[in-house]
Design an enzyme around this catalytic site. Sequence first.
Site, PDB file in Angstrom:
ATOM      1  CG  HIS A 116      -2.073  -0.976   1.065  1.00 47.88           C
ATOM      2  ND1 HIS A 116      -3.193  -0.738   0.307  1.00 47.88           N
ATOM      3  CD2 HIS A 116      -2.221  -2.216   1.585  1.00 47.88           C
ATOM      4  CE1 HIS A 116      -3.985  -1.798   0.371  1.00 47.88           C
ATOM      5  NE2 HIS A 116      -3.422  -2.712   1.133  1.00 47.88           N
ATOM      6  CB  THR A 117       4.412   1.853  -0.232  1.00 46.73           C
ATOM      7  OG1 THR A 117       4.693   0.653  -0.950  1.00 46.73           O
ATOM      8  CG2 THR A 117       4.568   1.601   1.254  1.00 46.73           C
TER       9      THR A 117
ATOM     10  CB  ALA B 268      -2.346 -17.388  -5.868  1.00 43.27           C
ATOM     11  N   GLY B 269      -2.202 -13.884  -6.165  1.00 42.96           N
ATOM     12  CA  GLY B 269      -1.408 -12.736  -5.724  1.00 42.96           C
ATOM     13  C   GLY B 269       0.018 -12.762  -6.238  1.00 42.96           C
ATOM     14  CG  LEU B 270       2.153 -15.926  -6.453  1.00 44.86           C
ATOM     15  CD1 LEU B 270       2.757 -17.309  -6.599  1.00 44.86           C
ATOM     16  CD2 LEU B 270       2.955 -15.141  -5.444  1.00 44.86           C
ATOM     17  CB  SER B 271       1.539 -10.576 -10.648  1.00 48.89           C
ATOM     18  OG  SER B 271       0.894  -9.476 -11.190  1.00 48.89           O
TER      19      SER B 271
ATOM     20  CD  GLU C 239      -3.284  -6.463 -15.433  1.00 47.97           C
ATOM     21  OE1 GLU C 239      -4.410  -6.495 -14.900  1.00 47.97           O
ATOM     22  OE2 GLU C 239      -2.474  -7.424 -15.378  1.00 47.97           O
TER      23      GLU C 239
ATOM     24  CG  ASP D  39       1.682  -6.721  -9.911  1.00 50.99           C
ATOM     25  OD1 ASP D  39       2.322  -6.466  -8.859  1.00 50.99           O
ATOM     26  OD2 ASP D  39       0.457  -6.922  -9.933  1.00 50.99           O
TER      27      ASP D  39
ATOM     28  CE1 TYR E 257      -6.990  -3.372  -1.368  1.00 51.74           C
ATOM     29  CE2 TYR E 257      -9.023  -4.058  -2.434  1.00 51.74           C
ATOM     30  CZ  TYR E 257      -7.843  -4.376  -1.793  1.00 51.74           C
ATOM     31  OH  TYR E 257      -7.522  -5.671  -1.568  1.00 51.74           O
TER      32      TYR E 257
END
Length: 378
Positions: free
Chosen positions: A32-33, A119-122, A157, A169, A219
């Site tokens: 979140h940076t 799964a968050g691994l892009s 995207e 990513d 978000y």
Amino acid sequence: MKETIKQHFSERFGAAGVLYASAGRINLIGEHTDYNGGFVFPGAIDKVIMAEIKPNGTEKVRVYSVDIDEYAEFGLNEEDAPRQQWARYIFGVCREIIKRGGRVEGFDAVFAGNVPLGAGLSSSAALESCFAFALNDMFNDNKIDKFELAKIGQSTEHNYCGVNCGIMDQFASVFGKKDNLMRLDCRSLEYEYFPFKLDGYRLVLVDSKVKHELVDSPYNKRRASCEHVAKTLGVETLRDAELADLERVKDSISQEDYNRAKYVIEEKQRVLDVCDALQKGDYATVGDRMYKTHEGMSKLYEVSCVELDYLNDIAKECGVTGSRIMGGGFGGCTINLVKDELYDNFIATAKKKFSEKYGHEPQVYDVVVSDGAKKVED
Ligand code: ADP
Ligand code: MG
């Protein structure tokens, strides 16, 4: 995977093409940076999308997805967008190259991957980067620079997949280098490689397999809090704020906004701490900051959930060096830095305890920091 791709390619398209691959990614710390102008610290991993590609002398792209077992065919004009979601990533990359004045001609392709989907691994960035890199090599003499390749993926995207993502990513997938993490400054887009060779440690992701769908746009609310505090402080983003500044305005902002901003400002420093610690081989400090990030995401930024907090507690109990939520939160994975000798017990304990409490086992992914986009030697 390579042999499967080659077999499908020769059956469908005849003479062999060229093989390319690009990777999924982890982010060791810095969550979140990005939208606060801060730092992220990703690396590409040993899970990739691989494609065999060959120009076909037409204006059409013909592509087969091994994993989904579907075939798509599309032209290169804006109105030719394919129906299948997976093909839109490839179409988008073609279009974004063309929009930037690059060249894309018709080609045949077969691709497959082992980046777990969603799964968050892009996996999507791996797919975009693989094709962006390949089309740059095949039709543009590699004249498009690497940052532009990442932006081509990001714009894909945004414009063709409806995901309003940052640059991390695709950056990680394109720039990834074996045994190195990359600190990306999201304000200036400057980056630096940091050697990350895990002697005696492993990196493992534990996927809770839960995804909490939240109704009130959490978000957007987090972003609004950060923007509000930045405005109160008279700075562009929280990157330009220190804790002392925050204390000065404490009474004029809500407790919630204060907490959100405190997390972001502390997280900026944690990334820098981790980079310093890595250069000294001080994994204890790296791990400590990972735990502090988790705590901040849970208590101050409030983007954790009971399942992820539980996985974090189990890691702590098992003596894991560092553990935290990876990704936006509300579900998905924890990323864990664990000593070799503690690995087996940690994984067994996490599987047992988590499934006793939540009725299903978490999914475990071992990851090794590896190269990003590249041509694959035959
Ligand atoms: P992630 O967090 O993994 O990037 P996304 O939802 O952003 O999750 O992207 C996943 C999508 O990317 C899939 O739905 C699919 O369209 C595409 N994709 C990823 N990997 C593959 C693959 N191996 N084969 C086909 N399509 C893939
Ligand atoms: Mg994605």
